[in-house]
Write an enzyme that holds these catalytic residues in place. Structure first.
Site, PDB file in Angstrom:
ATOM      1  N   TRP A 150     -58.267   3.975   2.450  1.00  6.28           N
ATOM      2  CA  TRP A 150     -59.609   4.387   2.873  1.00  6.28           C
ATOM      3  C   TRP A 150     -60.114   3.481   3.984  1.00  6.28           C
ATOM      4  O   TRP A 150     -60.715   3.948   4.953  1.00  6.28           O
ATOM      5  CB  TRP A 150     -60.567   4.405   1.683  1.00  6.28           C
ATOM      6  CG  TRP A 150     -60.174   5.425   0.651  1.00  6.28           C
ATOM      7  CD1 TRP A 150     -59.781   5.177  -0.624  1.00  6.28           C
ATOM      8  CD2 TRP A 150     -60.113   6.859   0.814  1.00  6.28           C
ATOM      9  NE1 TRP A 150     -59.485   6.359  -1.260  1.00  6.28           N
ATOM     10  CE2 TRP A 150     -59.674   7.407  -0.414  1.00  6.28           C
ATOM     11  CE3 TRP A 150     -60.388   7.724   1.871  1.00  6.28           C
ATOM     12  CZ2 TRP A 150     -59.505   8.774  -0.611  1.00  6.28           C
ATOM     13  CZ3 TRP A 150     -60.214   9.092   1.681  1.00  6.28           C
ATOM     14  CH2 TRP A 150     -59.785   9.609   0.457  1.00  6.28           C
TER      15      TRP A 150
ATOM     16  N   LYS B 264     -66.811  10.021  -7.919  1.00 10.45           N
ATOM     17  CA  LYS B 264     -66.093   9.090  -8.793  1.00 10.45           C
ATOM     18  C   LYS B 264     -67.009   8.521  -9.863  1.00 10.45           C
ATOM     19  O   LYS B 264     -66.732   8.660 -11.037  1.00 10.45           O
ATOM     20  CB  LYS B 264     -65.475   7.953  -7.969  1.00 10.45           C
ATOM     21  CG  LYS B 264     -64.142   8.333  -7.335  1.00 10.45           C
ATOM     22  CD  LYS B 264     -64.207   8.575  -5.873  1.00 10.45           C
ATOM     23  CE  LYS B 264     -62.876   9.032  -5.317  1.00 10.45           C
ATOM     24  NZ  LYS B 264     -62.830   8.893  -3.875  1.00 10.45           N
TER      25      LYS B 264
ATOM     26  N   ASP C 154     -68.084   0.584   1.729  1.00 16.57           N
ATOM     27  CA  ASP C 154     -67.684   1.848   1.104  1.00 16.57           C
ATOM     28  C   ASP C 154     -67.481   1.541  -0.375  1.00 16.57           C
ATOM     29  O   ASP C 154     -66.497   0.923  -0.766  1.00 16.57           O
ATOM     30  CB  ASP C 154     -66.385   2.355   1.744  1.00 16.57           C
ATOM     31  CG  ASP C 154     -65.834   3.591   1.037  1.00 16.57           C
ATOM     32  OD1 ASP C 154     -66.462   4.067   0.079  1.00 16.57           O
ATOM     33  OD2 ASP C 154     -64.767   4.078   1.466  1.00 16.57           O
TER      34      ASP C 154
HETATM   35  C1  LIG Z   1     -62.529   9.000  -2.616  1.00 17.21           C
HETATM   36  C2  LIG Z   1     -62.854   7.942  -1.636  1.00 17.21           C
HETATM   37  C3  LIG Z   1     -63.242   8.244  -0.320  1.00 17.21           C
HETATM   38  C4  LIG Z   1     -63.295   9.650   0.204  1.00 17.21           C
HETATM   39  O1  LIG Z   1     -64.415  10.286  -0.268  1.00 17.21           O
HETATM   40  P1  LIG Z   1     -64.806  11.761   0.213  1.00 17.21           P
HETATM   41  O2  LIG Z   1     -66.145  11.917  -0.440  1.00 17.21           O
HETATM   42  O3  LIG Z   1     -63.757  12.666  -0.303  1.00 17.21           O
HETATM   43  O4  LIG Z   1     -64.870  11.773   1.687  1.00 17.21           O
HETATM   44  C5  LIG Z   1     -63.567   7.204   0.512  1.00 17.21           C
HETATM   45  N1  LIG Z   1     -63.504   5.929   0.103  1.00 17.21           N
HETATM   46  C6  LIG Z   1     -63.117   5.597  -1.147  1.00 17.21           C
HETATM   47  C7  LIG Z   1     -63.077   4.166  -1.555  1.00 17.21           C
HETATM   48  C8  LIG Z   1     -62.785   6.595  -2.048  1.00 17.21           C
HETATM   49  O5  LIG Z   1     -62.405   6.274  -3.293  1.00 17.21           O
END
Ligand SMILES: *Cc1c(COP(=O)(O)O)cnc(C)c1O
Length: 360
Positions: A103, A196, A172
């Site tokens: 990511w 998540k 993030d």
């Molecule tokens: C799942 C995830 C993403 C991507 O998220 P989307 O909402 O599908 O764009 C980005 N960063 C991390 C750390 C993730 O676990």
């Protein structure tokens, strides 16, 4: 209704049963309005109250200071990968990125479209099995970006890195937000796709400091300006109303559990138990280095991909779903987010033991 099984999926992921039951009750009529939650106008009184309560509970949960905006956006965490550099990086300007997995790499790739990202640390050399301790920051980066939990590789920052000078820290936090207390005042921006740890896919929580809202570019499309969403209380266009509602129920549930300190205690308990079982097992091996292990995504292998596949189907037959590791790393991954029940961890440990015995 058929019985719910233990869902170890990395995302979309398990939600608290209480939350789902309350949502179910409000699908046909939100309270006594006679109109289902998904059918209310985003500008009507009923939804406005939901939005205000969701924001208030989010602020309470994480003690978010008044000089931060709480925004509910769309486009997933992946849209933040470009929205952030688009707003804050001009051609030739540098932002520093701490690269701890797939990511983070994607975030760097998007930043390259707008400026000159500098990789100040990376754990690529050992296939992202650890969190780097040393940083080679550039002079005066516009911001420092990191990924607090690496969903795919099963590593997590124990605490936030220190950014140089007054560079804002951008995080993030998609896969570990609100798994433990967070000092929001240390950050410029925290963002997370909901699917998540917060709710359903389709809404992205963005917590952003006022000075950054103001500093963002104003010559880009309105939908990509944080200021527009802040000025319009996330209702510049139609927001993801159901996702916001559900996230609000999750915030209420977290508060009822005892808040982030209590979640941290529960998450540590679940993860420590599972890592201990893996460490004690003659067959399974954790992939993340000890001091970098994630509380949320526990990654492990047998060392033999065929045996991994056997275990995954053995577990699935016993009601444990979603254990297959990400396609880029293989093996197993048990995602044990806030809403994942402790009994599911106990059951996984049991099934791991049975599998070992069944294989002699
Ligand atoms: C799942 C995830 C993403 C991507 O998220 P989307 O909402 O599908 O764009 C980005 N960063 C991390 C750390 C993730 O676990």
């Amino acid at each position: 209704m058929s019985e719910r099984i233990y869902n170890f999926s990395a995302g979309p992921a398990v939600l608290p049963v209480e939350v789902l039951e309350e949502a179910r009750a409000n699908l046909l009529s939100l309270g006594d309005t006679g109109v289902g939650i998904m059918e209310h106008s985003h500008r009507g009184k009923a939804f406005s109250a939901v939005l205000a309560q969701t924001e208030a509970d989010c602020r309470k949960l994480a003690s978010i200071p008044d000089n931060y905006q709480v925004l509910f956006l769309q486009g997933g965490a992946s849209s933040q990968f470009f929205q952030i550099p688009m707003n804050f990086l001009e051609s030739g300007q540098t932002a520093d990125y701490l690269v701890t997995g797939s990511w983070s790499k994607k975030a760097v790739a998007q930043a390259k479209r707008f400026g000159t990202p500098h990789v100040a640390a990376s754990s690529d050399d050992r296939n992202f099995t650890y969190i780097p301790r040393q940083f080679d920051y550039s002079n005066d980066p516009r911001y420092v970006h990191f990924t607090s939990n690496n969903t795919i590789f099963g590593t997590q920052w124990a605490s936030e890195p220190e950014a140089p000078g007054d560079a804002p820290l951008v995080c993030d936090a998609s896969s570990d937000i609100f798994c433990r207390p967070i000092d929001v005042s240390k950050y410029g921006i925290i963002y997370a796709g909901a699917q998540k740890n917060l709710g359903p896919a389709g809404v992205t929580l963005v917590i952003i400091r006022d000075d950054l809202v103001e500093a963002g570019r104003s010559d880009i499309p309105e939908m990509l300006q944080y200021r527009i969403h802040a000025e319009n209380d996330s209702c510049y266009n139609t927001p993801p109303t159901f996702g916001i509602y559900l996230m609000g129920l999750v915030f209420k549930w977290l508060l009822k559990q005892g808040g982030l300190d209590e979640m941290h205690r529960q998450n540590r308990q679940k993860a420590e138990k599972l890592y201990a079982a893996i460490d004690d097992s003659p067959l399974f091996k954790a992939t993340a280095e000890q001091d970098s292990r994630s509380l949320m995504n526990v990654t492990f292998v047998t060392g033999n991909p065929d045996l991994d596949a056997d275990f995954i189907s053995y577990a699935k037959e016993r009601g444990l779903d979603g254990l297959k590791g990400h396609r880029s790393v293989g093996g197993m991954r048990a995602s044990i987010y806030n809403a994942f029940p402790p009994e599911g961890v106990d059951r996984l440990i049991e099934v791991m033991g049975e599998f070992v015995r069944s294989r002699g």
